[in-house]
Design a protein around this motif. Structure first.
Motif, mmCIF file in Angstrom:
data_model
loop_
_atom_site.group_PDB
_atom_site.id
_atom_site.type_symbol
_atom_site.label_atom_id
_atom_site.label_comp_id
_atom_site.label_asym_id
_atom_site.label_seq_id
_atom_site.Cartn_x
_atom_site.Cartn_y
_atom_site.Cartn_z
ATOM 1 N N TYR A 30 0.802 -1.214 0.000
ATOM 2 C CA TYR A 30 0.000 0.000 0.000
ATOM 3 C C TYR A 30 0.843 1.277 0.000
ATOM 4 O O TYR A 30 0.302 2.365 -0.090
ATOM 5 C CB TYR A 30 -0.901 0.047 1.245
ATOM 6 C CG TYR A 30 -1.822 -1.129 1.369
ATOM 7 C CD1 TYR A 30 -2.987 -1.198 0.609
ATOM 8 C CD2 TYR A 30 -1.545 -2.167 2.239
ATOM 9 C CE1 TYR A 30 -3.844 -2.268 0.708
ATOM 10 C CE2 TYR A 30 -2.394 -3.252 2.352
ATOM 11 C CZ TYR A 30 -3.540 -3.305 1.590
ATOM 12 O OH TYR A 30 -4.389 -4.369 1.699
ATOM 13 N N ILE A 56 -0.403 -1.511 -5.085
ATOM 14 C CA ILE A 56 -1.812 -1.089 -5.040
ATOM 15 C C ILE A 56 -1.979 0.381 -5.416
ATOM 16 O O ILE A 56 -2.824 0.705 -6.267
ATOM 17 C CB ILE A 56 -2.416 -1.428 -3.668
ATOM 18 C CG1 ILE A 56 -2.487 -2.958 -3.514
ATOM 19 C CG2 ILE A 56 -3.804 -0.821 -3.510
ATOM 20 C CD1 ILE A 56 -2.944 -3.436 -2.170
ATOM 21 N N HIS A 152 -0.905 8.788 1.713
ATOM 22 C CA HIS A 152 -0.353 7.444 1.764
ATOM 23 C C HIS A 152 0.746 7.347 2.818
ATOM 24 O O HIS A 152 1.493 8.307 3.061
ATOM 25 C CB HIS A 152 0.242 7.051 0.406
ATOM 26 C CG HIS A 152 -0.773 6.682 -0.619
ATOM 27 N ND1 HIS A 152 -1.463 5.488 -0.605
ATOM 28 C CD2 HIS A 152 -1.221 7.369 -1.705
ATOM 29 C CE1 HIS A 152 -2.287 5.441 -1.639
ATOM 30 N NE2 HIS A 152 -2.161 6.568 -2.317
ATOM 31 N N VAL A 303 -10.966 0.120 -4.496
ATOM 32 C CA VAL A 303 -9.745 0.490 -5.211
ATOM 33 C C VAL A 303 -10.066 0.841 -6.662
ATOM 34 O O VAL A 303 -9.555 1.818 -7.217
ATOM 35 C CB VAL A 303 -8.711 -0.654 -5.157
ATOM 36 C CG1 VAL A 303 -7.538 -0.381 -6.093
ATOM 37 C CG2 VAL A 303 -8.197 -0.826 -3.733
ATOM 38 N N PRO A 312 -6.705 2.630 0.063
ATOM 39 C CA PRO A 312 -6.898 1.270 0.586
ATOM 40 C C PRO A 312 -6.409 1.107 2.016
ATOM 41 O O PRO A 312 -7.057 0.454 2.824
ATOM 42 C CB PRO A 312 -6.080 0.409 -0.391
ATOM 43 C CG PRO A 312 -6.002 1.203 -1.643
ATOM 44 C CD PRO A 312 -5.972 2.634 -1.213
ATOM 45 N N GLU A 313 -5.249 1.703 2.344
ATOM 46 C CA GLU A 313 -4.741 1.547 3.700
ATOM 47 C C GLU A 313 -5.639 2.244 4.723
ATOM 48 O O GLU A 313 -5.746 1.813 5.877
ATOM 49 C CB GLU A 313 -3.309 2.060 3.813
ATOM 50 C CG GLU A 313 -3.107 3.520 3.465
ATOM 51 C CD GLU A 313 -2.731 3.735 2.024
ATOM 52 O OE1 GLU A 313 -1.906 4.632 1.756
ATOM 53 O OE2 GLU A 313 -3.267 3.025 1.160
ATOM 54 N N ALA A 392 -3.349 -8.218 2.292
ATOM 55 C CA ALA A 392 -2.852 -7.537 1.096
ATOM 56 C C ALA A 392 -2.629 -8.525 -0.047
ATOM 57 O O ALA A 392 -2.879 -8.208 -1.209
ATOM 58 C CB ALA A 392 -1.553 -6.800 1.434
#
Length: 482
Positions: A30, A56, A152, A303, A312-313, A392
């Motif tokens: 991620y 990702i 991120h 996603v 996503p994280e 993941a």
């Protein structure tokens, strides 16, 4: 038998061999990692801004690069993307000499590469080059600040080095990149990567020699840890090897379940404290598999539909908070029921008259277990807590299946992975239930007082353990999200 085992062993070895070349990003699938490298020279300063995206986030960015959505990245699309992102980085980077801002100018066409990562998915590496005129001053203090932020998580570093004829001193960041400009991450820092966004160093021209040699041209990330599950999606498989691939996926799911932090203690503690049955333990395993598979699919849709809006994280972080809160609620329920029951043990004496004679003057204790206190809802909630956070690797399989046109096979692998998890957690649940019932039958009323008291405290202790696990999960996830 030997004729059958030999081909199976060879096929299994082939599957593992095919899985080996897939490189998973060392900091996690991620992450978006950044490095700012400044080199001070006698005629000015050079600044390199480097971005290394794991599989990702790169998946989402590659869809952005394909501006006409025709499934192909053209050289023009890549050039347009790289230029736009370097322009944005130029606006977010601040270089100052003695607290006075210095203009950065783009220097050359920014290199954009796509090293292969886990499951055949691409990672993304972008290098932006800028030059700055220091105005011919002989000395001063240079400060660089990186204010880029897309939400991120990942590795962030700043380095300031001296070129030939320049001496640096009073620097608060290193001259050499600890990650070789995001190409070789130190293994001892992967769990807690640096988050450095500013650096400062004083310099004097006309003295000293180069303190670091910056690598020329773009670099690619060398292969690191493999992701066997993701590698299976793109492998060239015969029907026999497809079956073995599904078995391998189930084995990887089982290995994932026995790794730290995947609900084994939670399952055991809950079933001990709630007196669940073997049937309920088996239902728990099925629920874990279904919840995990559904979680992967939901995250995959997020996603694909909104990877830039909902990271996503971040989604996984909130799912972890929900899992922790749900676990804590189950723990509170166990503690309340145990306290209401007065901490009574699972067995007690019933003094009944018998229709047969005894030649000894005492009554028999008749131990028996209490009825199960686990409802269907309790089993469902516990299974959801155990499988709510998707792995993941499973998400990589889903995305790889989409990009390679093997979505059905990818979904089958994800399902097999979930079954492997369920078998382990369900097996632990069954073993725990049987062991608890055995102990209940072998702790009679005439057992030592200490043993009886310990037995009475088991439900309360189990509930407290479940509550503690849930609180740790939730608080840790909230801290990371903050």
């Amino acid at each position: 038998m030997r004729r059958l085992l030999l081909p199976l062993a060879a096929a299994a070895a082939l599957l593992f061999a095919m899985a080996a070349p897939a490189a998973a990003h060392p900091l996690g699938n991620y992450t978006v990692n950044r490095a700012v490298a400044v080199t001070v020279a006698t005629d000015g300063a050079e600044l390199r801004y480097i971005v290394d995206m794991a599989e990702i986030p790169a998946f989402t960015e590659i869809e952005v690069i394909d501006a006409d959505a025709d499934g192909r990245r053209t050289a023009d699309e890549e050039r347009s993307y790289a230029t736009a992102h370097c322009d944005a980085a130029q606006a977010a980077l601040q270089l100052a000499l003695d607290a006075k801002p210095i203009l950065l100018a783009a220097d050359g066409s920014p290199p954009l590469t796509f090293p292969v990562g886990a499951g055949g998915l691409s990672t993304l590496r972008l290098e932006c080059h800028f030059a700055a005129d220091l105005g011919g001053v002989g000395s001063g203090t240079l400060t660089v600040t990186d204010s880029t932020d897309d939400g991120h998580v990942g590795w962030r570093e700043v380095t300031i080095a001296a070129g030939a004829g320049v001496r640096l001193f009073d620097a608060d960041v290193p001259a050499a990149s600890p990650s070789a400009l995001l190409t070789s991450y130190p293994t001892d820092r992967l769990e807690s990567p640096p988050d450095v966004r500013q650096g400062r160093a004083a310099f004097v021209l006309g003295a000293g020699t180069s303190t670091v040699a910056a690598p020329a041209g773009p670099s690619t990330l060398p292969p690191t840890a493999g992701d066997p599950l993701g590698a299976l999606v793109g492998a060239d498989l015969s029907p026999q090897l497809v079956i073995l691939a599904l078995l391998l996926a189930a084995g990887l799911g089982a290995a994932h379940a026995v790794s730290p932090g995947h609900g084994k203690t939670l399952v055991a503690a809950y079933l001990v404290g709630s007196r669940g049955t073997v049937r309920q333990a088996l239902a728990l395993g099925i629920t874990v598999a279904a919840t995990h598979t559904a979680g992967v699919l939901v995250l995959g849709v997020l996603v694909l539909a909104g990877g830039e809006l909902l990271l996503p994280e971040t989604a996984i972080g909130w799912l972890t908070v929900a899992s922790g809160a749900l676990t804590a609620a189950l723990g509170i329920g166990l503690v309340v029921r145990a306290l209401r029951a007065g901490g009574r043990s699972h067995t007690h004496d019933h003094h009944r008259e018998h229709d047969h004679n005894h030649d000894h003057g005492h009554e028999h204790p008749h131990p028996h277990p209490h009825r199960s206190e686990v409802s269907v809802r309790g089993v469902a909630l516990l299974g959801a807590a155990g499988g709510l956070v998707p792995s993941a690797s499973a998400l990589i399989v889903l995305l790889a299946g989409i990009t390679t046109g093997r979505l059905t096979f990818g979904l089958a692998l994800i399902g097999a992975f979930g079954v492997g998890m369920a078998l382990v957690l369900g097996g632990i649940a069954v073993a725990t239930t049987l062991a608890r019932d055995w102990l209940g039958r072998h702790v009679p009323g005439e057992a030592p007082l200490l043993v009886q008291r310990a037995a009475r405290l088991v439900p309360i202790g189990s509930g407290m353990l479940v509550l503690g696990i849930g609180l740790v999960l939730a608080v840790t996830a909230v801290t990371r999200l903050g």
